[in-house]
Scaffold this motif. Structure first.
Motif, mmCIF file in Angstrom:
data_model
loop_
_atom_site.group_PDB
_atom_site.id
_atom_site.type_symbol
_atom_site.label_atom_id
_atom_site.label_comp_id
_atom_site.label_asym_id
_atom_site.label_seq_id
_atom_site.Cartn_x
_atom_site.Cartn_y
_atom_site.Cartn_z
ATOM 1 N N MET A 117 -33.671 8.909 26.790
ATOM 2 C CA MET A 117 -33.193 10.238 26.425
ATOM 3 C C MET A 117 -34.350 11.195 26.144
ATOM 4 O O MET A 117 -34.283 12.376 26.493
ATOM 5 C CB MET A 117 -32.276 10.131 25.209
ATOM 6 N N VAL A 118 -35.414 10.684 25.519
ATOM 7 C CA VAL A 118 -36.588 11.532 25.253
ATOM 8 C C VAL A 118 -37.242 11.957 26.563
ATOM 9 O O VAL A 118 -37.638 13.117 26.733
ATOM 10 C CB VAL A 118 -37.581 10.777 24.353
ATOM 11 N N LEU A 119 -37.352 11.042 27.503
ATOM 12 C CA LEU A 119 -37.940 11.376 28.795
ATOM 13 C C LEU A 119 -37.056 12.321 29.601
ATOM 14 O O LEU A 119 -37.546 13.057 30.464
ATOM 15 C CB LEU A 119 -38.207 10.101 29.598
ATOM 16 N N TYR A 120 -35.765 12.292 29.323
ATOM 17 C CA TYR A 120 -34.835 13.171 30.036
ATOM 18 C C TYR A 120 -34.800 14.570 29.422
ATOM 19 O O TYR A 120 -34.333 15.511 30.064
ATOM 20 C CB TYR A 120 -33.445 12.549 30.005
ATOM 21 N N ALA A 121 -35.296 14.709 28.202
ATOM 22 C CA ALA A 121 -35.229 15.993 27.496
ATOM 23 C C ALA A 121 -35.943 17.129 28.234
ATOM 24 O O ALA A 121 -35.401 18.237 28.309
ATOM 25 C CB ALA A 121 -35.787 15.834 26.083
ATOM 26 N N PRO A 122 -37.168 16.929 28.787
ATOM 27 C CA PRO A 122 -37.781 18.049 29.521
ATOM 28 C C PRO A 122 -36.938 18.552 30.682
ATOM 29 O O PRO A 122 -36.885 19.765 30.929
ATOM 30 C CB PRO A 122 -39.114 17.453 29.995
ATOM 31 N N ARG A 123 -36.281 17.650 31.411
ATOM 32 C CA ARG A 123 -35.400 18.094 32.491
ATOM 33 C C ARG A 123 -34.247 18.915 31.936
ATOM 34 O O ARG A 123 -33.855 19.938 32.526
ATOM 35 C CB ARG A 123 -34.905 16.876 33.261
ATOM 36 N N CYS A 124 -33.700 18.503 30.811
ATOM 37 C CA CYS A 124 -32.610 19.263 30.193
ATOM 38 C C CYS A 124 -33.091 20.641 29.750
ATOM 39 O O CYS A 124 -32.366 21.634 29.899
ATOM 40 C CB CYS A 124 -32.047 18.485 29.001
ATOM 41 N N VAL A 125 -34.316 20.703 29.203
ATOM 42 C CA VAL A 125 -34.868 21.996 28.787
ATOM 43 C C VAL A 125 -35.024 22.918 30.000
ATOM 44 O O VAL A 125 -34.693 24.108 29.945
ATOM 45 C CB VAL A 125 -36.216 21.793 28.070
ATOM 46 N N ALA A 126 -35.536 22.364 31.105
ATOM 47 C CA ALA A 126 -35.723 23.174 32.307
ATOM 48 C C ALA A 126 -34.397 23.705 32.834
ATOM 49 O O ALA A 126 -34.316 24.848 33.303
ATOM 50 C CB ALA A 126 -36.430 22.345 33.382
ATOM 51 N N TRP A 127 -33.368 22.881 32.792
ATOM 52 C CA TRP A 127 -32.048 23.341 33.225
ATOM 53 C C TRP A 127 -31.450 24.351 32.250
ATOM 54 O O TRP A 127 -30.693 25.228 32.643
ATOM 55 C CB TRP A 127 -31.107 22.156 33.381
ATOM 56 N N SER A 128 -31.793 24.240 30.982
ATOM 57 C CA SER A 128 -31.163 25.074 29.962
ATOM 58 C C SER A 128 -31.785 26.461 29.857
ATOM 59 O O SER A 128 -31.094 27.415 29.484
ATOM 60 C CB SER A 128 -31.262 24.374 28.591
ATOM 61 N N VAL A 143 -40.390 41.945 30.238
ATOM 62 C CA VAL A 143 -41.733 41.352 30.163
ATOM 63 C C VAL A 143 -41.656 39.894 29.731
ATOM 64 O O VAL A 143 -42.331 39.020 30.307
ATOM 65 C CB VAL A 143 -42.615 42.162 29.192
ATOM 66 N N PHE A 144 -40.827 39.605 28.739
ATOM 67 C CA PHE A 144 -40.700 38.231 28.264
ATOM 68 C C PHE A 144 -40.138 37.320 29.363
ATOM 69 O O PHE A 144 -40.610 36.194 29.548
ATOM 70 C CB PHE A 144 -39.800 38.191 27.027
ATOM 71 N N SER A 145 -39.140 37.798 30.096
ATOM 72 C CA SER A 145 -38.557 36.998 31.179
ATOM 73 C C SER A 145 -39.574 36.759 32.284
ATOM 74 O O SER A 145 -39.614 35.672 32.880
ATOM 75 C CB SER A 145 -37.323 37.705 31.738
ATOM 76 N N PHE A 146 -40.395 37.760 32.575
ATOM 77 C CA PHE A 146 -41.421 37.608 33.599
ATOM 78 C C PHE A 146 -42.429 36.529 33.190
ATOM 79 O O PHE A 146 -42.798 35.663 33.991
ATOM 80 C CB PHE A 146 -42.125 38.943 33.814
ATOM 81 N N ILE A 147 -42.877 36.585 31.942
ATOM 82 C CA ILE A 147 -43.815 35.571 31.445
ATOM 83 C C ILE A 147 -43.148 34.195 31.407
ATOM 84 O O ILE A 147 -43.753 33.173 31.764
ATOM 85 C CB ILE A 147 -44.339 35.962 30.054
ATOM 86 N N LEU A 148 -41.884 34.164 31.001
ATOM 87 C CA LEU A 148 -41.160 32.900 30.918
ATOM 88 C C LEU A 148 -40.993 32.261 32.297
ATOM 89 O O LEU A 148 -41.005 31.031 32.415
ATOM 90 C CB LEU A 148 -39.789 33.137 30.281
ATOM 91 N N SER A 149 -40.863 33.069 33.335
ATOM 92 C CA SER A 149 -40.718 32.536 34.684
ATOM 93 C C SER A 149 -41.959 31.770 35.110
ATOM 94 O O SER A 149 -41.870 30.670 35.666
ATOM 95 C CB SER A 149 -40.440 33.670 35.675
ATOM 96 N N PHE A 150 -43.143 32.335 34.854
ATOM 97 C CA PHE A 150 -44.375 31.632 35.185
ATOM 98 C C PHE A 150 -44.533 30.385 34.314
ATOM 99 O O PHE A 150 -44.963 29.332 34.801
ATOM 100 C CB PHE A 150 -45.577 32.562 35.018
ATOM 101 N N GLY A 151 -44.193 30.504 33.035
ATOM 102 C CA GLY A 151 -44.250 29.327 32.176
ATOM 103 C C GLY A 151 -43.298 28.238 32.619
ATOM 104 O O GLY A 151 -43.606 27.045 32.515
ATOM 105 N N TYR A 152 -42.149 28.648 33.136
ATOM 106 C CA TYR A 152 -41.167 27.677 33.629
ATOM 107 C C TYR A 152 -41.733 26.872 34.797
ATOM 108 O O TYR A 152 -41.554 25.653 34.874
ATOM 109 C CB TYR A 152 -39.902 28.419 34.056
ATOM 110 N N LEU A 153 -42.422 27.544 35.725
ATOM 111 C CA LEU A 153 -43.002 26.854 36.873
ATOM 112 C C LEU A 153 -44.070 25.859 36.441
ATOM 113 O O LEU A 153 -44.135 24.730 36.950
ATOM 114 C CB LEU A 153 -43.583 27.872 37.851
ATOM 115 N N VAL A 154 -44.922 26.277 35.495
ATOM 116 C CA VAL A 154 -45.956 25.372 34.991
ATOM 117 C C VAL A 154 -45.333 24.186 34.268
ATOM 118 O O VAL A 154 -45.745 23.025 34.450
ATOM 119 C CB VAL A 154 -46.921 26.137 34.064
#
Length: 244
Positions: free
Chosen positions: A66-77, A118-129
């Motif tokens: 479940m801990v290893l699955y959490a990053p995938r859940c965060v990315a989807w959320s 601006v926050f969404s734009f920054i969040l998009s790049f952070g999401y890819l990383v």
């Protein structure tokens, strides 16, 4: 001088608006992400719960998965949570008549919503990383340990609707169900062809079991050509070393 005063006032007020918006938005975003992560984690847990119980998987291994699955859940959320949080923040401000004060102060809607953009734009790049650096490795690790303690890497014990062509290409097998643990087949059809592809014989059997050297068929009906006649034979059991 008086003509420039509203412009100066707007530049001074905008950082305050941005700070206020982010203070209202970020807690909502955090709560939304946690909520959606919890939903996805529970969905994955209940989908595999029966397999966990059947394979006697330790609680520590389940928690680790479940801990290893959490990053995938965060990315989807994150995308859904961002949309929900922005809507919630603006809706709350509208309900508290705060937007009326914003409009009355002379701040344009574009300038007011600019912090979200601006926050969404920054969040998009952070999401890819985050996806590349965290999600992909943890998802691979989660699949590896799940495959290990659920034993899902090998072929299934029971396979259905199988079609096999013999090594010489003359025998074509069609099997409704094959049990690898007992070496048994159900609803078996074997068609034999000549080297030129013409029909030679057909075997229909209710079941077949492996005796170590060849298949023993039960409930057999066998069709074959004998000269110009098509013979139809019925047998309780039947075997042939060629069918091995």
């Amino acid at each position: 001088i008086f003509a420039q005063e509203p412009l100066v006032r707007t530049r001074v007020i905008l950082p305050s608006y941005a700070s206020y918006l982010l203070r209202a938005f970020l807690p909502a975003l955090g709560a939304a992400v946690l909520f959606f992560v919890l939903i996805l984690e529970l969905a994955d847990l209940f989908m595999n719960l029966v397999q966990y119980i059947q394979n006697l998987v330790p609680l520590a291994s389940i928690v680790r998965a479940m801990v290893l699955y959490a990053p995938r859940c965060v990315a989807w959320s994150i995308p859904v949570a961002t949309l929900f949080s922005i809507s919630y923040t603006l809706g709350t401000m509208h309900a508290n008549n705060e937007l009326m004060a914003v409009y009355a102060s002379g701040v344009s809607m574009f300038a007011f919503a600019l912090p979200f953009v601006v926050f969404s734009f920054i969040l998009s790049f952070g999401y890819l990383v985050f996806e590349d650096a965290v999600v992909i490795p943890t998802q691979a690790a989660k699949r590896a340990i799940t495959k290990q303690f659920l034993k899902t890497g090998g072929p299934p014990a029971v396979m259905g609707h199988i079609t096999i062509v013999g090594s010489d290409g003359l025998l074509v097998w069609s099997v409704a169900n094959y049990d690898a643990q007992t070496d048994a087949m159900n609803d078996v059809t074997v068609v034999e062809r000549s080297p030129d592809g013409s029909f030679v014989s057909r075997l229909d059997a209710q079941s077949a079991t492996w005796d170590g050297q060849a298949w023993v068929f039960s409930g057999v009906r066998f069709y074959s050509w004998h000269g110009d006649q098509l013979l139809d034979a019925i047998s309780a059991t039947w075997t042939n070393p060629r069918y091995s």
